[in-house]
Motif scaffolding. Structure first.
Motif, PDB file in Angstrom:
ATOM      1  N   TRP A  95       0.845  -1.205   0.000  1.00 19.29           N
ATOM      2  CA  TRP A  95       0.000   0.000   0.000  1.00 19.29           C
ATOM      3  C   TRP A  95       0.875   1.249   0.000  1.00 19.29           C
ATOM      4  O   TRP A  95       1.070   1.875  -1.039  1.00 19.29           O
ATOM      5  CB  TRP A  95      -0.937  -0.024   1.200  1.00 19.29           C
ATOM      6  N   LEU A  96       1.462   1.596   1.124  1.00 14.66           N
ATOM      7  CA  LEU A  96       2.231   2.833   1.230  1.00 14.66           C
ATOM      8  C   LEU A  96       3.731   2.611   1.060  1.00 14.66           C
ATOM      9  O   LEU A  96       4.521   3.511   1.343  1.00 14.66           O
ATOM     10  CB  LEU A  96       1.943   3.509   2.570  1.00 14.66           C
ATOM     11  N   ASP A  97       4.096   1.432   0.555  1.00 16.56           N
ATOM     12  CA  ASP A  97       5.501   1.164   0.258  1.00 16.56           C
ATOM     13  C   ASP A  97       5.774   1.149  -1.245  1.00 16.56           C
ATOM     14  O   ASP A  97       6.852   0.771  -1.676  1.00 16.56           O
ATOM     15  CB  ASP A  97       5.939  -0.160   0.891  1.00 16.56           C
ATOM     16  N   ARG A  98       4.788   1.568  -2.031  1.00 17.77           N
ATOM     17  CA  ARG A  98       4.978   1.630  -3.486  1.00 17.77           C
ATOM     18  C   ARG A  98       4.030   2.662  -4.076  1.00 17.77           C
ATOM     19  O   ARG A  98       2.967   2.944  -3.529  1.00 17.77           O
ATOM     20  CB  ARG A  98       4.753   0.258  -4.111  1.00 17.77           C
ATOM     21  N   GLU A  99       4.430   3.213  -5.217  1.00 21.39           N
ATOM     22  CA  GLU A  99       3.657   4.296  -5.820  1.00 21.39           C
ATOM     23  C   GLU A  99       2.269   3.843  -6.239  1.00 21.39           C
ATOM     24  O   GLU A  99       1.304   4.587  -6.123  1.00 21.39           O
ATOM     25  CB  GLU A  99       4.423   4.874  -7.016  1.00 21.39           C
ATOM     26  N   ALA A 100       2.166   2.628  -6.761  1.00 22.96           N
ATOM     27  CA  ALA A 100       0.869   2.122  -7.221  1.00 22.96           C
ATOM     28  C   ALA A 100       0.250   1.185  -6.188  1.00 22.96           C
ATOM     29  O   ALA A 100      -0.469   0.254  -6.540  1.00 22.96           O
ATOM     30  CB  ALA A 100       1.037   1.414  -8.558  1.00 22.96           C
ATOM     31  N   GLY A 101       0.524   1.441  -4.916  1.00 25.22           N
ATOM     32  CA  GLY A 101       0.008   0.583  -3.862  1.00 25.22           C
ATOM     33  C   GLY A 101      -1.513   0.610  -3.778  1.00 25.22           C
ATOM     34  O   GLY A 101      -2.164   1.580  -4.180  1.00 25.22           O
ATOM     35  N   ILE A 102      -2.066  -0.468  -3.247  1.00 27.10           N
ATOM     36  CA  ILE A 102      -3.517  -0.622  -3.168  1.00 27.10           C
ATOM     37  C   ILE A 102      -3.964  -0.514  -1.715  1.00 27.10           C
ATOM     38  O   ILE A 102      -3.544  -1.296  -0.860  1.00 27.10           O
ATOM     39  CB  ILE A 102      -3.951  -1.980  -3.751  1.00 27.10           C
ATOM     40  N   ALA A 103      -4.808   0.456  -1.443  1.00 26.99           N
ATOM     41  CA  ALA A 103      -5.341   0.633  -0.098  1.00 26.99           C
ATOM     42  C   ALA A 103      -6.407  -0.410   0.178  1.00 26.99           C
ATOM     43  O   ALA A 103      -7.175  -0.783  -0.722  1.00 26.99           O
ATOM     44  CB  ALA A 103      -5.933   2.029   0.051  1.00 26.99           C
ATOM     45  N   PRO A 104      -6.487  -0.912   1.398  1.00 24.45           N
ATOM     46  CA  PRO A 104      -7.560  -1.857   1.728  1.00 24.45           C
ATOM     47  C   PRO A 104      -8.907  -1.155   1.773  1.00 24.45           C
ATOM     48  O   PRO A 104      -8.988   0.045   2.082  1.00 24.45           O
ATOM     49  CB  PRO A 104      -7.159  -2.374   3.111  1.00 24.45           C
ATOM     50  N   ALA A 105      -9.959  -1.880   1.458  1.00 26.20           N
ATOM     51  CA  ALA A 105     -11.312  -1.320   1.541  1.00 26.20           C
ATOM     52  C   ALA A 105     -11.668  -1.051   2.995  1.00 26.20           C
ATOM     53  O   ALA A 105     -11.290  -1.801   3.898  1.00 26.20           O
ATOM     54  CB  ALA A 105     -12.315  -2.288   0.925  1.00 26.20           C
ATOM     55  N   ALA A 106     -12.417   0.012   3.212  1.00 20.41           N
ATOM     56  CA  ALA A 106     -12.839   0.355   4.567  1.00 20.41           C
ATOM     57  C   ALA A 106     -13.614  -0.791   5.203  1.00 20.41           C
ATOM     58  O   ALA A 106     -13.444  -1.095   6.396  1.00 20.41           O
ATOM     59  CB  ALA A 106     -13.679   1.630   4.546  1.00 20.41           C
ATOM     60  N   ASP A 150      -2.276  10.575   6.057  1.00 18.30           N
ATOM     61  CA  ASP A 150      -3.717  10.327   5.996  1.00 18.30           C
ATOM     62  C   ASP A 150      -4.023   8.839   6.125  1.00 18.30           C
ATOM     63  O   ASP A 150      -5.018   8.455   6.774  1.00 18.30           O
ATOM     64  CB  ASP A 150      -4.289  10.877   4.691  1.00 18.30           C
ATOM     65  N   GLY A 151      -3.187   7.984   5.517  1.00 18.13           N
ATOM     66  CA  GLY A 151      -3.416   6.551   5.636  1.00 18.13           C
ATOM     67  C   GLY A 151      -3.286   6.073   7.076  1.00 18.13           C
ATOM     68  O   GLY A 151      -4.129   5.315   7.572  1.00 18.13           O
ATOM     69  N   VAL A 152      -2.231   6.514   7.758  1.00 19.88           N
ATOM     70  CA  VAL A 152      -2.046   6.120   9.155  1.00 19.88           C
ATOM     71  C   VAL A 152      -3.169   6.681  10.022  1.00 19.88           C
ATOM     72  O   VAL A 152      -3.722   5.989  10.882  1.00 19.88           O
ATOM     73  CB  VAL A 152      -0.668   6.564   9.666  1.00 19.88           C
ATOM     74  N   ALA A 153      -3.529   7.949   9.787  1.00 15.89           N
ATOM     75  CA  ALA A 153      -4.596   8.567  10.580  1.00 15.89           C
ATOM     76  C   ALA A 153      -5.916   7.824  10.406  1.00 15.89           C
ATOM     77  O   ALA A 153      -6.677   7.655  11.373  1.00 15.89           O
ATOM     78  CB  ALA A 153      -4.748  10.038  10.178  1.00 15.89           C
ATOM     79  N   ASP A 154      -6.196   7.358   9.198  1.00 12.11           N
ATOM     80  CA  ASP A 154      -7.431   6.602   8.975  1.00 12.11           C
ATOM     81  C   ASP A 154      -7.417   5.299   9.770  1.00 12.11           C
ATOM     82  O   ASP A 154      -8.437   4.899  10.343  1.00 12.11           O
ATOM     83  CB  ASP A 154      -7.605   6.303   7.487  1.00 12.11           C
ATOM     84  N   LEU A 155      -6.271   4.614   9.793  1.00 12.55           N
ATOM     85  CA  LEU A 155      -6.173   3.362  10.547  1.00 12.55           C
ATOM     86  C   LEU A 155      -6.341   3.617  12.043  1.00 12.55           C
ATOM     87  O   LEU A 155      -7.039   2.870  12.741  1.00 12.55           O
ATOM     88  CB  LEU A 155      -4.830   2.685  10.276  1.00 12.55           C
ATOM     89  N   VAL A 156      -5.722   4.678  12.544  1.00 14.38           N
ATOM     90  CA  VAL A 156      -5.876   5.035  13.957  1.00 14.38           C
ATOM     91  C   VAL A 156      -7.335   5.358  14.256  1.00 14.38           C
ATOM     92  O   VAL A 156      -7.876   4.977  15.300  1.00 14.38           O
ATOM     93  CB  VAL A 156      -4.951   6.212  14.313  1.00 14.38           C
ATOM     94  N   GLY A 157      -7.991   6.025  13.311  1.00 18.75           N
ATOM     95  CA  GLY A 157      -9.387   6.370  13.497  1.00 18.75           C
ATOM     96  C   GLY A 157     -10.294   5.153  13.602  1.00 18.75           C
ATOM     97  O   GLY A 157     -11.347   5.207  14.244  1.00 18.75           O
ATOM     98  N   LEU A 158      -9.858   4.044  13.003  1.00 20.01           N
ATOM     99  CA  LEU A 158     -10.622   2.795  13.100  1.00 20.01           C
ATOM    100  C   LEU A 158     -10.308   2.024  14.383  1.00 20.01           C
ATOM    101  O   LEU A 158     -10.896   0.982  14.635  1.00 20.01           O
ATOM    102  CB  LEU A 158     -10.329   1.912  11.888  1.00 20.01           C
TER     103      LEU A 158
END
Length: 366
Positions: free
Chosen positions: A41-52, A88-96
């Motif tokens: 996900w955040l270790d590559r430019e075309a990384g894929i974020a997991p679905a909420a 933003d990715g880390v903040a979203d995970l913390v928010g969950l």
């Protein structure tokens, strides 16, 4: 020697939120646990974020921590858009409700750079953390854990000097975040025994466990290792287990003495839950002696050619050994070769036996 070769050689030798109780350490601290790694996900430019929806199901099932690899190659340039994406990715995970380990995970390019010029490569890692530390500083110290460098690709003395420098770099702007570090090149459980902790009161030492590699990496397909020729090996097992005897015989009949000898070497001690437990008890003694919490950042079994019962039995044995010794854990990994769900994009396709092995009993959410 490659990482896989070292793990294979060491496998036979080593096989013989968890609060630390006051009796185990002089300072009560909690260690993030019940987690999984989320590469790609955040270790590559075309990384894929997991679905909420996938993340929400994982959290509801009982997972509490995500180890999130990030890439120094992409960070060190200081691109504000990329840094904001990580924030933003880390903040979203913390928010969950997840604790998040932000793991500086070396790319193949950085590994090559360390081979060519260790000093210049070290500077690249320092530069990456210098760029990333303002992002970490904005995120809550109670939930976000910077991990200095995964499996540092250098000799121990060089790594320990760089480790201390990276800790100092982060402490300049992140005085309250818990720092996570590994002991040496492979981060193996056997490497913690003679590793000195940081001179820091807020740290976690991180180890990995993939022993026996003939079991955990059977049918691997990314290099020319003899592990690629291992298949259908069970856990638990001894040299006399029929599937083991049959495979050794087939390998020798095919002239593959390398693979046959590796398998015999890895079975110098039986593959049992008790043998795994003894390794974690030894690691815990280091933790108590140094008053330094310990975390199992990676453990897992490839799902290429292993039977589901054996895979779940090994995972359960490792997870229970870690928990029994107050060692936090994050499984490697979510949905690729070692994974336990079909896709990060869907809340369907969870492996019930693996969920139960990781979370205990008939895991919630199944």
């Amino acid at each position: 020697m490659s990482r896989r070769q070292a793990l294979a050689l060491a496998g036979g030798a080593v096989l013989a939120a968890l609060p630390f109780p006051a009796s185990a350490t002089t300072t009560a601290r909690s260690v993030p646990s019940r987690g999984f790694n989320l590469p790609g996900w955040l270790d590559r430019e075309a990384g894929i974020a997991p679905a909420a929806a996938t993340l929400e199901k994982l959290r509801q099932s009982g997972f509490e921590t995500i180890r999130l690899p990030v890439n120094s190659d992409l960070i060190s340039a200081g691109d504000p858009a990329w840094l904001r994406r990580i924030h933003d990715g880390v903040a979203d995970l913390v928010g969950l409700g997840f604790a998040v380990l932000v793991d500086m995970h070396p790319s193949a390019g950085l590994h090559a750079a360390f081979e060519r010029d260790p000093a210049a490569a070290s500077e690249q890692v320092v530069q990456a953390w210098t760029a990333l530390r303002p992002v970490i500083a904005e995120l809550p110290a109670a939930s976000v854990y910077p991990e200095l460098l995964n499996e540092p690709p250098m000799e121990r003395a060089v790594w320990l000097a760089l480790r201390d420098r990276l800790a100092e770099t982060l402490r300049a702007t992140c005085p309250r975040h818990t720092l996570v570090w590994g002991p040496a090149r492979f981060q193996g459980i056997w490497e913690i025994a003679d590793a000195p902790p940081l001179a820091d009161d807020n740290q976690i030492a991180a180890i990995h466990f993939y022993a026996p590699t003939a079991f955990t990496h059977q049918c691997e397909n990314w290099d020319a290792s003899p592990l690629a020729r291992m298949a259908n090996l069970p856990f638990p097992a001894t040299r006399e287990t029929p599937a083991v005897r049959d495979l050794i015989a087939r390998l020798r009949a095919a002239g593959d003495e390398e693979a046959a000898s590796l398998l015999e070497n890895e079975l110098s001690n039986p593959w049992t839950a008790a043998a795994i437990a003894s390794n974690f008890a030894e690691a815990a003694r280091w933790s108590v002696a140094h008053d330094c919490p310990l975390m199992l950042n990676e453990f897992g079994v490839l799902n290429f050619c292993v039977d589901a019962q054996s895979r779940a039995a090994w995972v359960r044995a490792v997870r229970e050994a870690a928990e029994a010794n107050h060692i936090g854990w994050t499984y490697w990994e979510l949905d690729q070769g070692f994974g336990f769900i079909a896709s990060r994009l869907s809340p369907e396709g969870f492996d019930a036996s693996m969920m139960a092995a990781l979370l205990g009993g008939e895991a919630a959410g199944q």
